[in-house]
Design a protein around this motif. Sequence first.
Motif, mmCIF file in Angstrom:
data_model
loop_
_atom_site.group_PDB
_atom_site.id
_atom_site.type_symbol
_atom_site.label_atom_id
_atom_site.label_comp_id
_atom_site.label_asym_id
_atom_site.label_seq_id
_atom_site.Cartn_x
_atom_site.Cartn_y
_atom_site.Cartn_z
ATOM 1 N N UNK A 133 8.806 103.871 -4.862
ATOM 2 C CA UNK A 133 8.993 105.044 -5.956
ATOM 3 C C UNK A 133 7.534 105.173 -6.618
ATOM 4 N N UNK A 134 7.110 103.545 -6.838
ATOM 5 C CA UNK A 134 5.535 104.311 -7.508
ATOM 6 C C UNK A 134 5.132 104.990 -7.291
ATOM 7 N N UNK A 135 4.879 104.973 -5.402
ATOM 8 C CA UNK A 135 3.728 105.615 -4.628
ATOM 9 C C UNK A 135 3.568 106.817 -4.281
ATOM 10 N N UNK A 136 5.075 106.799 -4.183
ATOM 11 C CA UNK A 136 5.110 108.390 -4.376
ATOM 12 C C UNK A 136 5.320 109.501 -5.765
ATOM 13 N N UNK A 137 5.938 108.351 -7.030
ATOM 14 C CA UNK A 137 5.733 109.145 -7.761
ATOM 15 C C UNK A 137 3.854 109.635 -8.402
ATOM 16 N N UNK A 138 3.654 108.303 -7.533
ATOM 17 C CA UNK A 138 1.429 108.705 -8.152
ATOM 18 C C UNK A 138 1.023 109.604 -7.360
ATOM 19 N N UNK A 139 1.750 109.693 -5.732
ATOM 20 C CA UNK A 139 1.297 111.214 -4.831
ATOM 21 C C UNK A 139 1.317 112.535 -5.073
ATOM 22 N N UNK A 140 3.161 112.076 -6.232
ATOM 23 C CA UNK A 140 3.081 113.679 -6.787
ATOM 24 C C UNK A 140 2.389 113.717 -7.797
ATOM 25 N N UNK A 141 2.089 113.102 -8.376
ATOM 26 C CA UNK A 141 1.558 113.382 -9.904
ATOM 27 C C UNK A 141 -0.064 113.985 -9.616
ATOM 28 N N UNK A 142 -0.927 113.361 -8.478
ATOM 29 C CA UNK A 142 -2.154 113.332 -7.928
ATOM 30 C C UNK A 142 -1.608 115.068 -7.329
ATOM 31 N N UNK A 143 -0.534 114.919 -6.884
ATOM 32 C CA UNK A 143 -0.673 116.700 -6.192
ATOM 33 C C UNK A 143 -0.419 117.331 -6.970
ATOM 34 N N UNK A 144 0.636 116.944 -8.109
ATOM 35 C CA UNK A 144 0.570 118.406 -9.897
ATOM 36 C C UNK A 144 -1.328 118.320 -10.311
ATOM 37 N N UNK A 145 -1.975 117.685 -9.864
ATOM 38 C CA UNK A 145 -2.658 117.790 -11.017
ATOM 39 C C UNK A 145 -4.323 118.219 -9.888
ATOM 40 N N UNK A 146 -3.575 118.654 -8.405
ATOM 41 C CA UNK A 146 -4.633 118.952 -7.607
ATOM 42 C C UNK A 146 -4.353 120.314 -7.199
ATOM 43 N N UNK A 148 -3.009 122.452 -10.213
ATOM 44 C CA UNK A 148 -3.991 122.142 -11.429
ATOM 45 C C UNK A 148 -5.105 122.942 -11.143
ATOM 46 N N UNK A 149 -5.477 121.202 -10.664
ATOM 47 C CA UNK A 149 -7.488 121.791 -10.216
ATOM 48 C C UNK A 149 -7.671 122.999 -9.126
ATOM 49 N N UNK A 150 -6.598 123.057 -8.650
ATOM 50 C CA UNK A 150 -6.942 124.031 -7.421
ATOM 51 C C UNK A 150 -6.910 125.422 -7.468
ATOM 52 N N UNK A 151 -5.847 125.588 -8.775
ATOM 53 C CA UNK A 151 -5.570 127.244 -9.538
ATOM 54 C C UNK A 151 -6.675 127.496 -10.179
ATOM 55 N N UNK A 152 -7.453 126.287 -10.924
ATOM 56 C CA UNK A 152 -8.084 126.954 -11.745
ATOM 57 C C UNK A 152 -9.492 127.918 -11.354
ATOM 58 N N UNK A 171 -11.598 127.109 -7.012
ATOM 59 C CA UNK A 171 -12.477 128.220 -7.830
ATOM 60 C C UNK A 171 -13.459 128.097 -7.533
ATOM 61 N N UNK A 172 -13.689 126.670 -6.687
ATOM 62 C CA UNK A 172 -15.623 126.593 -5.804
ATOM 63 C C UNK A 172 -15.250 127.746 -4.952
#
Length: 508
Positions: A133-146, A148-152, A171-172
């Motif tokens: 659970x901790x690993x999966x939620x961390x991966x989900x959180x990272x994917x969520x942030x990624x 957001x960054x990717x859509x910037x 964006x790059x």
Amino acid sequence: MPERTRRIMPELPPLAEADVTRLRRAINGSTEGLWEWDVPTGMVWFSPRTTLLLEGSVNTPIPPNWDALRRRMHPDDAPAFDAALAEATSRGELDATFRLQTASGSRWFRARGASPSDDHPIQTVAGSIQDTDDLRRALDHNAYLAAIVDADDDAVIGVNRDAVVIAWNGGAERLFGQSTDSILGQPLAALAPWVRLDLLPDLLPRALRGEIISGQVIAHRRENGDRQELSLRMGPIRDAREEIVGASIIAQDVTSRRAMERRLVSAGRDLRRRSDELEQFVYTVSHDLKSPLVTCTGYVGLLEEDLEAGDTESALDAARRVRNAVTRMNQLIDDLLELSRIGRSDAPPKSLDLTRLVAEVVEFMRPRFEERGARLDVAPDLPDRVFAVDRDLSRALENLLENALKYACDQPEPVVTLGGRHEEGQVLLFVRDTGPGIAPEYHQKIFGLFQRLDTAKPGTGVGLASVAKVASVLRGRAWVDSEPGIGATFWIALPDQSDPDSLEFASS
């Protein structure tokens, strides 16, 4: 689903008593639970650790089958879990990720196992189950942030300490037209020409030392020739131990914003200029235009007296002076109206054929020079094009030539030269004369409205003010180089629109 090849488990040698003891200790110390599935009967043995992991207890053990898990499983995960069990019965391997409802809420688990033999049909599958659970939620959180960054729209770039690109967002890709796959692993120098390489030897080491750098604006020209201005922000990238392992670069396209800032600055300058003109105009109306009226009033009074006295000759002289004053006032009004029209033409500035424009001005003015016995030359190597309003620039050049006729053609064999050249992103136009010259203290003053060095010469003092205004509305300037006794050169400098850098010069 991709075809997978079953991993063949090697045959293990018989366990000694000591090995069994060590294995028991390892199982007890592991955070993973164990299970064994008897495929023909559907019975599943869960180890005590698995029972605890799945929130069972000694008093309420988990029923020995997969249905006990499936009833607590998230509905979205159950179909995939059933498919994984079905595949395990044919291939002998199980790998399933799912959510179970627990007392603390829904948690992620992963079950993996394999058949310990090559028997077919598969008889037994054994393996482990892990709380992820901790690993999966961390991966989900990272994917969520990624995501957001990717859509910037801003380009977000990561480099390691060797200045090799290790991160490159959407964006790059959009900003620089290079895909992530093509740029990852490449040195930062490969990003030229969009990055000014002369800045990197200074900026990157500062970021790698922990400094956050912002406010750096660089110019970038895309492959299609479009000009961009990018604002850079750089900072260190730290790992979990707070050690700097690289640097981040965030590039924001500020082309539109900077253009708007330049337009606002230009509008501010234009507003100040117009305010100054309005103030000068009010002064002129109250002073210079009043002067001919005062003259008319005085001579009208004398005219009345002369008529009453029957002095016809004096009356005619007074009437002539009244006419001259009215003529001057009319000329002042015409010149002011002409001055007010500069920069308000319905035709916007455009690229003009300068050779044609100069030829027309010279053809118009040459007869007057010939009347004065003056020579009017055109210098060679004129710039081909100039960005201006045809009527305004023609009038400005005519005013400069008129000015030379009035003040510089009293000398023997006077020569006036009209010419121009390119210089540092500008088109320079000049009118050079061989007249008496102008003292430095008057160089600025003569461009003011109604300013004249010699009031005995005809004119209203609007000509050079018009020249200065024509240059100003085109984001240029006008000035004079002169010393007494060596003639004068009047200049008009306009941004060269064929030079992309000229806009910066004009707005700076």
